[in-house]
Design a protein around this motif. Structure first.
Motif, mmCIF file in Angstrom:
data_model
loop_
_atom_site.group_PDB
_atom_site.id
_atom_site.type_symbol
_atom_site.label_atom_id
_atom_site.label_comp_id
_atom_site.label_asym_id
_atom_site.label_seq_id
_atom_site.Cartn_x
_atom_site.Cartn_y
_atom_site.Cartn_z
ATOM 1 N N UNK A 1 0.820 -1.219 0.000
ATOM 2 C CA UNK A 1 0.000 0.000 0.000
ATOM 3 C C UNK A 1 0.852 1.266 0.000
ATOM 4 N N UNK A 2 1.924 1.275 0.768
ATOM 5 C CA UNK A 2 2.780 2.457 0.879
ATOM 6 C C UNK A 2 3.385 2.825 -0.477
ATOM 7 N N UNK A 3 3.830 1.822 -1.227
ATOM 8 C CA UNK A 3 4.433 2.088 -2.545
ATOM 9 C C UNK A 3 3.413 2.688 -3.508
ATOM 10 N N UNK A 4 2.195 2.138 -3.491
ATOM 11 C CA UNK A 4 1.132 2.647 -4.375
ATOM 12 C C UNK A 4 0.772 4.085 -4.024
ATOM 13 N N UNK A 5 0.700 4.344 -2.733
ATOM 14 C CA UNK A 5 0.358 5.679 -2.247
ATOM 15 C C UNK A 5 1.414 6.692 -2.694
ATOM 16 N N UNK A 6 2.687 6.336 -2.480
ATOM 17 C CA UNK A 6 3.774 7.241 -2.859
ATOM 18 C C UNK A 6 3.815 7.479 -4.365
ATOM 19 N N UNK A 7 3.465 6.452 -5.124
ATOM 20 C CA UNK A 7 3.435 6.574 -6.587
ATOM 21 C C UNK A 7 2.402 7.606 -7.021
ATOM 22 N N UNK A 8 1.197 7.562 -6.398
ATOM 23 C CA UNK A 8 0.151 8.515 -6.761
ATOM 24 C C UNK A 8 0.561 9.943 -6.395
ATOM 25 N N UNK A 9 1.134 10.111 -5.213
ATOM 26 C CA UNK A 9 1.559 11.449 -4.791
ATOM 27 C C UNK A 9 2.617 11.995 -5.745
ATOM 28 N N UNK A 10 3.575 11.143 -6.107
ATOM 29 C CA UNK A 10 4.653 11.578 -7.004
ATOM 30 C C UNK A 10 4.100 11.985 -8.370
ATOM 31 N N UNK A 11 3.152 11.221 -8.900
ATOM 32 C CA UNK A 11 2.547 11.556 -10.192
ATOM 33 C C UNK A 11 1.862 12.918 -10.137
ATOM 34 N N UNK A 12 1.138 13.174 -9.049
ATOM 35 C CA UNK A 12 0.419 14.444 -8.908
ATOM 36 C C UNK A 12 1.406 15.598 -8.771
ATOM 37 N N UNK A 13 2.467 15.399 -7.976
ATOM 38 C CA UNK A 13 3.470 16.449 -7.799
ATOM 39 C C UNK A 13 4.188 16.747 -9.113
ATOM 40 N N UNK A 14 4.469 15.709 -9.888
ATOM 41 C CA UNK A 14 5.155 15.916 -11.174
ATOM 42 C C UNK A 14 4.261 16.650 -12.172
ATOM 43 N N UNK A 15 2.947 16.372 -12.117
ATOM 44 C CA UNK A 15 2.005 17.069 -12.989
ATOM 45 C C UNK A 15 1.994 18.572 -12.685
ATOM 46 N N UNK A 16 1.961 18.896 -11.405
ATOM 47 C CA UNK A 16 1.980 20.306 -10.996
ATOM 48 C C UNK A 16 3.295 20.951 -11.406
ATOM 49 N N UNK A 17 4.401 20.246 -11.189
ATOM 50 C CA UNK A 17 5.718 20.786 -11.546
ATOM 51 C C UNK A 17 5.819 21.043 -13.050
ATOM 52 N N UNK A 18 5.349 20.087 -13.850
ATOM 53 C CA UNK A 18 5.392 20.246 -15.309
ATOM 54 C C UNK A 18 4.603 21.467 -15.758
ATOM 55 N N UNK A 19 3.392 21.618 -15.207
ATOM 56 C CA UNK A 19 2.548 22.750 -15.599
ATOM 57 C C UNK A 19 3.125 24.081 -15.137
#
Length: 599
Positions: A401-419
């Motif tokens: 669960x921890x790995x999946x959770x961190x993956x989602x957070x990282x994807x969202x943070x990268x989306x914000x960073x890209x934009x």
């Protein structure tokens, strides 16, 4: 009016209003709600809030006309204070106001079908009246500020009428703005008058401060309507989860039980405000200030300077206060929520309580995340437990669960960073063009003007959030994008756009933004025939002011994609570049029309 008393009820957290749990029990002790609220608020505040209430329902009525209705309500309050057992004194307060509205002479002549609401019983009657409220109505002419010397003399000689007219004016133009916010804006307006009327250039000073007040009113209104939308559309559970996440971030040292109590009270008072019950909204809202300040050591060290301020400044200070620092040495959540072998037992023993505590514990550790990200994490964890707790080996099932959770957070943070990188590198214009390209492909059925409006709102999110420190960008951008998307989804309920938009609008509240982000080209869309007249320009293109020319170019881009939704980024860049080169070349030519025709 005693405005120092009145304006003490300034809006608090536009996302959070509170009401003590003992309020319901206390209400039961009062035979007459109107007498109870009148005694709580005192006459002048009661009058002001009654004026706001009538102005928001009867938006076409004059100030003098509504003043008569206010007098009737105040007279009834006097009567009920003297005798709570009188027959008309035992009615719920919203019923008292709506009964008086339904007694207005020639109501149908001024308001048409709204008069039919009077044939319904409460609460349906109130819902009916709410449906006729018009946001920013075009039947009210734009406000014209009196001459500077006139307004200052009026403030000095007749302060009560001037400020009374202010709450009337704001209320009728903003029928969904909660009364505590309007009283807060009245406080700011009075402070502006005090400051500006001693300046050499009174008009310039007032215009500058009025602009700030208008922007604040607009922002508060957007936030409050969004909160009401969550409560109405997604229900109390989602509303309370969202508030619990936010307040846990702001007050991470507060005990779980205190925050749960506050969130429950917030929900109760929000319902009053959203339903137009402004007298109870103001009265109950004001209790949060007292409650927070009486327990400031429990909630946050940031409250102390706010609670030491004069009453009129206290709530604005609380609203703008920073998040408190996290407690030191908070233990990892992995052990309690993933490694503990009793997780399923705890979850099954009290599903909502278990998840609420998870929201609290996770939020207070992660002030950098948006509440919607936290709700997605919680929903994912809930889904995982529902599945794993039915297996023979739950611990093995949810071990990752921890790995999946961190993956989602990282994807969202990268989306914000890209934009934000795109916005900060290429600027507002290119950022807007990128949004228009993506969203025209997602929902080409939407009108050109509406797509441009949506694009500008999303670009404004970039302007607001991408200038913040990196740790605040995700929370800011997801929050404001959720507001834009939610407003769009509300519109599409009556005029559906396409299947994929409907699908995303029917998602859980916290999943809508990712759904819209992932949405691709509408493959079912059949574009209209290509129209060469789209490229039929004349010399007006060169004489148009730059801002209008830029808007025309954006509309051309939208209309082009509507007709060729499969166009690639390179093709769009080529055409955009060609258009810019054509304008630069032909607007310098001797014969502009001929040049444009050839190009």
């Amino acid at each position: 009016m005693k405005w120092l008393t009145l304006i003490s009820f300034i809006f608090l957290l536009s996302s959070a209003r509170s009401r003590n749990l003992h309020r319901a029990a206390r209400d039961a002790d009062h035979k007459s709600q109107i007498a109870h609220r009148y005694n709580d608020l005192k006459e002048e505040t009661f009058k002001a809030v009654a004026m706001i209430t009538f102005a928001q329902y009867l938006q076409k009525c004059s100030y003098d006309g509504l003043s008569k209705l206010v007098k009737d309500i105040v007279d009834l309050a006097h009567k009920c204070v003297a005798n709570e057992d009188a027959p008309e004194c035992t009615k719920p307060l919203p019923t008292v106001f709506l009964d008086r509205i339904c007694q207005v002479d020639q109501l149908r002549d001024s308001y048409g079908d709204m008069a039919d609401c009077c044939g319904k019983t409460d609460p349906e009657r109130n819902q009916c009246f709410l449906s006729f409220k018009v946001h920013q109505p075009d039947f009210i002419p734009p406000y014209q500020r009196p001459a500077a010397d006139v307004i200052c003399n009026e403030y000095r000689d007749n302060r009560v009428a001037l400020l009374g007219n202010f709450v009337y004016t704001v209320g009728r133009r903003n029928p969904f703005l909660h009364a505590p916010a309007i009283l807060g804006l009245a406080a700011e307006y009075e402070n502006a008058l005090k400051s500006c009327c001693s300046e050499s250039d009174i008009g310039a000073c007032l215009d500058e401060k009025a602009s700030v007040i208008k922007e604040r009113a607009k922002l508060i209104g957007v936030q409050q309507q969004h909160g009401c939308r969550i409560l109405e559309k997604y229900g109390e559970r989602t509303f309370q989860a969202n508030k619990l996440a936010r307040l846990s971030q702001k007050y991470p040292k507060a005990p779980f039980a205190e925050l749960v109590k506050m969130v429950h009270d917030v929900k109760d008072v929000y319902k009053e405000c959203c339903e137009g019950d402004m007298v109870e909204c103001v009265d109950d809202w004001s209790e949060l200030v007292n409650s927070l300040c009486s327990k400031q050591d429990v909630f946050s060290s940031k409250l102390k300077p706010c609670c030491e301020k004069p009453v009129v400044e206290r709530t604005k200070c609380i609203m703008e206060a920073d998040f408190d620092e996290k407690p030191d040495n908070l233990p990892s959540l992995v052990e309690k929520y993933i490694q503990d072998k009793e997780v399923c037992k705890s979850y099954e023993a009290g599903h909502d309580a278990f998840l609420s505590e998870f929201v609290y514990e996770y939020s207070r550790r992660h002030p950098e995340l948006s509440t919607t990200v936290i709700l997605r994490i919680t929903k994912g964890y809930e889904t995982l437990l529902d599945k794993c707790c039915k297996t023979d080996n739950p611990a093995e099932c949810y071990a990752n669960a921890q790995e999946e959770l961190n993956k989602h957070i990282k994807e969202t943070q990268e989306l914000v960073k890209t934009n934000c990188d795109l916005y900060n590198t290429h600027g507002e214009g290119d950022f807007l063009k990128g949004i228009l390209v993506r969203y025209t492909k997602k929902m080409p059925q939407v009108s050109t003007d509406t797509l441009l409006e949506i694009g500008r709102k999303m670009t404004a999110v970039g302007t607001k959030c991408c200038s913040l420190p990196e740790e605040k960008r995700l929370s800011c951008s997801e929050h404001y994008l959720s507001i834009v998307i939610e407003k769009m989804c509300k519109k599409q309920e009556s005029t559906p756009i396409n299947d994929q938009v409907t699908h995303c609008c029917n998602e859980f509240y916290s999943y809508k933004r990712p759904c819209f982000t992932a949405m691709g080209v509408d493959t079912k869309y059949v574009p209209p025939p290509f129209d060469p007249m789209m490229f039929n320009f004349d010399n007006k293109l060169c004489s148009t002011p730059p801002a209008e020319r830029e808007e025309d170019q954006m509309k051309l881009l939208i209309n082009l994609i509507k007709r060729k939704p499969q166009m690639t980024e390179e093709q769009i860049k080529t055409i955009a570049g060609g258009f810019t080169a054509m304008v630069d070349k032909c607007c310098k030519a001797a014969d502009i029309d001929t040049c444009l025709g050839e190009e």
